[in-house]
Enzyme design. Structure first.
Site, PDB file in Angstrom:
ATOM      1  N   ASN A  30     -10.324   0.282   0.296  1.00 10.35           N
ATOM      2  CA  ASN A  30      -8.740   0.401   0.484  1.00 10.35           C
ATOM      3  C   ASN A  30      -8.367  -0.248  -0.834  1.00 10.35           C
ATOM      4  O   ASN A  30      -8.367  -1.739  -0.920  1.00 10.35           O
ATOM      5  CB  ASN A  30      -8.277  -0.353   1.633  1.00 10.35           C
ATOM      6  CG  ASN A  30      -6.609  -0.485   1.877  1.00 10.35           C
ATOM      7  OD1 ASN A  30      -6.062  -0.304   0.675  1.00 10.35           O
ATOM      8  ND2 ASN A  30      -5.949  -0.664   2.911  1.00 10.35           N
ATOM      9  N   CYS A  69       0.762  -1.144  -0.002  1.00  7.44           N
ATOM     10  CA  CYS A  69       0.030  -0.170  -0.104  1.00  7.44           C
ATOM     11  C   CYS A  69       0.889   1.148   0.126  1.00  7.44           C
ATOM     12  O   CYS A  69       0.299   2.385  -0.020  1.00  7.44           O
ATOM     13  CB  CYS A  69      -0.882  -0.080   1.181  1.00  7.44           C
ATOM     14  SG  CYS A  69      -1.970  -1.438   1.412  1.00  7.44           S
ATOM     15  N   HIS A  84      -2.864   7.363   2.656  1.00  6.30           N
ATOM     16  CA  HIS A  84      -3.391   6.045   2.032  1.00  6.30           C
ATOM     17  C   HIS A  84      -4.827   5.867   2.828  1.00  6.30           C
ATOM     18  O   HIS A  84      -4.832   6.150   3.820  1.00  6.30           O
ATOM     19  CB  HIS A  84      -2.611   4.936   2.391  1.00  6.30           C
ATOM     20  CG  HIS A  84      -2.899   3.722   2.147  1.00  6.30           C
ATOM     21  ND1 HIS A  84      -3.654   3.048   0.840  1.00  6.30           N
ATOM     22  CD2 HIS A  84      -2.875   2.377   2.771  1.00  6.30           C
ATOM     23  CE1 HIS A  84      -3.869   1.966   1.105  1.00  6.30           C
ATOM     24  NE2 HIS A  84      -3.761   1.603   2.243  1.00  6.30           N
TER      25      HIS A  84
HETATM   26  N1  COA Z   1     -18.432  -6.882  10.823  1.00  7.96           N
HETATM   27  C1  COA Z   1     -18.729  -6.940  12.477  1.00  7.96           C
HETATM   28  N2  COA Z   1     -17.974  -7.104  13.380  1.00  7.96           N
HETATM   29  C2  COA Z   1     -16.716  -7.388  13.123  1.00  7.96           C
HETATM   30  C3  COA Z   1     -16.107  -7.313  11.991  1.00  7.96           C
HETATM   31  C4  COA Z   1     -16.937  -7.042  10.785  1.00  7.96           C
HETATM   32  N3  COA Z   1     -16.855  -6.745   9.618  1.00  7.96           N
HETATM   33  N4  COA Z   1     -14.895  -7.539  11.944  1.00  7.96           N
HETATM   34  C5  COA Z   1     -14.476  -7.707  13.180  1.00  7.96           C
HETATM   35  N5  COA Z   1     -15.646  -7.515  13.840  1.00  7.96           N
HETATM   36  C6  COA Z   1     -15.722  -7.989  15.548  1.00  7.96           C
HETATM   37  C7  COA Z   1     -14.642  -8.741  15.817  1.00  7.96           C
HETATM   38  O1  COA Z   1     -14.891  -9.806  15.782  1.00  7.96           O
HETATM   39  C8  COA Z   1     -14.650  -8.405  17.355  1.00  7.96           C
HETATM   40  O2  COA Z   1     -15.816  -8.975  17.954  1.00  7.96           O
HETATM   41  P1  COA Z   1     -15.592  -9.429  19.422  1.00  7.96           P
HETATM   42  O3  COA Z   1     -15.415  -8.267  20.410  1.00  7.96           O
HETATM   43  O4  COA Z   1     -17.036 -10.179  19.702  1.00  7.96           O
HETATM   44  O5  COA Z   1     -14.255 -10.544  19.513  1.00  7.96           O
HETATM   45  C9  COA Z   1     -15.097  -6.891  16.983  1.00  7.96           C
HETATM   46  O6  COA Z   1     -15.613  -6.476  16.035  1.00  7.96           O
HETATM   47  C10 COA Z   1     -13.818  -5.927  17.387  1.00  7.96           C
HETATM   48  O7  COA Z   1     -12.710  -6.408  16.484  1.00  7.96           O
HETATM   49  P2  COA Z   1     -11.578  -5.549  16.182  1.00  7.96           P
HETATM   50  O8  COA Z   1     -10.531  -6.504  15.519  1.00  7.96           O
HETATM   51  O9  COA Z   1     -10.904  -5.038  17.869  1.00  7.96           O
HETATM   52  O10 COA Z   1     -12.097  -4.277  15.455  1.00  7.96           O
HETATM   53  P3  COA Z   1     -11.446  -3.269  15.052  1.00  7.96           P
HETATM   54  O11 COA Z   1     -12.010  -2.141  15.693  1.00  7.96           O
HETATM   55  O12 COA Z   1      -9.919  -3.018  15.403  1.00  7.96           O
HETATM   56  O13 COA Z   1     -11.668  -2.977  13.637  1.00  7.96           O
HETATM   57  C11 COA Z   1      -9.992  -3.366  11.416  1.00  7.96           C
HETATM   58  C12 COA Z   1     -11.018  -3.831  12.850  1.00  7.96           C
HETATM   59  C13 COA Z   1      -9.702  -4.504  10.688  1.00  7.96           C
HETATM   60  C14 COA Z   1     -11.208  -2.629  10.684  1.00  7.96           C
HETATM   61  C15 COA Z   1      -9.150  -2.440  12.100  1.00  7.96           C
HETATM   62  O14 COA Z   1      -8.428  -2.890  13.152  1.00  7.96           O
HETATM   63  C16 COA Z   1      -8.298  -1.527  10.940  1.00  7.96           C
HETATM   64  O15 COA Z   1      -8.860  -0.988  10.110  1.00  7.96           O
HETATM   65  N6  COA Z   1      -7.039  -2.090  11.176  1.00  7.96           N
HETATM   66  C17 COA Z   1      -6.147  -1.591  10.156  1.00  7.96           C
HETATM   67  C18 COA Z   1      -6.346  -2.246   8.776  1.00  7.96           C
HETATM   68  C19 COA Z   1      -5.339  -1.592   7.654  1.00  7.96           C
HETATM   69  O16 COA Z   1      -5.285  -0.487   7.610  1.00  7.96           O
HETATM   70  N7  COA Z   1      -5.168  -2.332   6.711  1.00  7.96           N
HETATM   71  C20 COA Z   1      -4.521  -2.121   5.563  1.00  7.96           C
HETATM   72  C21 COA Z   1      -3.166  -1.796   5.773  1.00  7.96           C
HETATM   73  S1  COA Z   1      -2.499  -1.229   4.269  1.00  7.96           S
END
Ligand code: COA
Length: 317
Positions: free
Chosen positions: A274, A110, A244
């Site tokens: 993304n 990315c 990004h």
């Molecule tokens: N829909 C509903 N619930 C979801 C979900 C979705 N699509 N994805 C995850 N969850 C749930 C999890 O299972 C978790 O449930 P639990 O509390 O019962 O275990 C809860 O949401 C929180 O999960 P978590 O992983 O802590 O969520 P988050 O707030 O960190 O969001 C991302 C997850 C992936 C969206 C976030 O971490 C993120 O954007 N990270 C960076 C990703 C990124 O930048 N990637 C590209 C790099 S170039």
């Protein structure tokens, strides 16, 4: 002598997939995706591939500045979701648009758009090229696991491109790598060697969401601070920051930590998700065509992703 960006282009496939449609594949909701990521819809390939997207964005950028393919001296492309390991996307773009210059791909996930600009800057500095085409193109829908709600809701397909010409528009950059595959990885398909003892991994994006989130916020903040400090600039000198587009909350948190108003950060994640290496050039093209960029404006591009790598630069429009 470095370069100035004289043209921009983009292409996204026409098929739009809304958050509600994703609920058919995984246990998620429109509300969760909007709140936690900021994506409302994404464009997804049906009968087009990453190469097709790359060529359309490239032609769009060339037309934007009236540059003929024959004028190009260099093409650099990047993708993590290309059609083939070889020929590279850049080689396919060269042939399909009718250019004759040398062409190669880089892999910096990315963060690739800034790595490509920095690579091109070296060719300009040495006087090897007068015009270059830079393309980021991704068919992320091919490499996400559509059963993994932690990743499939985030990504989208698309391509962005820029035409560079010798000039003084590349001010400074910072490139960082913290190598490792624990946080983000996209394994290759391994094949069927009768001699291999390695168990094939599924060729889908694996991502530790929270670790990636923290890395991204820290990377954006430290890159922007360093660029401003090294160039004796303050945030007031910067017209716009083009980050990004990975998660709206990453951008908001970085803005808060840097004490820079969020209005200075361009956001279009709601429309595309993304798109990895394509995300910054798509944003640049939208800004360019909407007239938001004025000649002489200082703009910060800031990216992060698999590698792990992060790269940011200041450009003068
Ligand atoms: N829909 C509903 N619930 C979801 C979900 C979705 N699509 N994805 C995850 N969850 C749930 C999890 O299972 C978790 O449930 P639990 O509390 O019962 O275990 C809860 O949401 C929180 O999960 P978590 O992983 O802590 O969520 P988050 O707030 O960190 O969001 C991302 C997850 C992936 C969206 C976030 O971490 C993120 O954007 N990270 C960076 C990703 C990124 O930048 N990637 C590209 C790099 S170039």
């Amino acid at each position: 002598m470095s370069f100035s960006i004289i043209g921009t282009g983009m292409y996204v496939p026409p098929k739009i997939v809304t958050n509600d449609e994703l609920c058919k594949f995984v246990d998620t909701s429109d509300e969760w995706i909007r709140q936690r990521v900021g994506v409302e819809r994404r464009h997804i390939c049906t009968d087009e591939t990453a190469t097709d997207l790359a060529c359309k964005a490239a032609i769009n950028a060339l037309e934007n500045c009236g540059c003929a393919p024959g004028e190009l001296d260099l093409i650099i492309a990047a993708t993590v979701s290309g059609d083939m390991a070889s020929p590279s996307v850049s080689c396919m773009v060269q042939r399909r648009i009718g250019a004759e210059c040398f062409a190669f791909d880089i892999n910096a996930a990315c963060a690739a758009f800034v790595f490509m600009l920095d690579t091109a800057a070296g060719f300009f500095k040495r006087g090897r090229v007068k015009k270059a085409l830079i393309v980021g193109a991704e068919q992320m829908s091919k490499i996400v696991n559509w059963e993994d709600r932690g990743t499939c809701v985030i990504f989208g397909d698309g391509a962005g491109a820029a035409v560079l010409e010798a000039g003084d528009g590349y001010v400074d950059s910072v490139l960082t790598t913290k190598g490792g595959d624990e946080v983000i990885r996209i394994p290759h398909f391994i094949g069927k060697s009768p001699f291999s003892t390695i168990r094939p991994q599924e060729p889908y994006i694996f991502m530790e969401g929270q670790e990636t989130f923290k890395y991204a916020v820290n990377a954006m903040c430290s890159d922007i601070r360093k660029l401003l400090e090294d160039n004796n600039l303050t945030a007031d000198d910067i017209a716009l920051i083009v980050p990004h587009q990975a998660n709206k909350r990453i951008i908001d948190l970085a803005a808060a930590r840097l004490k820079i108003p969020t209005e200075k950060f361009y956001v279009n994640i709601q429309e595309y998700g993304n798109t990895s290496s394509a995300s910054i050039p798509i944003a640049l093209d939208e800004l360019n065509r909407s007239g938001r960029l004025k000649r002489g404006d200082l703009i910060v591009l800031t990216a992060f992703g698999g590698g792990l790598s992060n790269a940011s630069c200041i450009i003068k429009w």
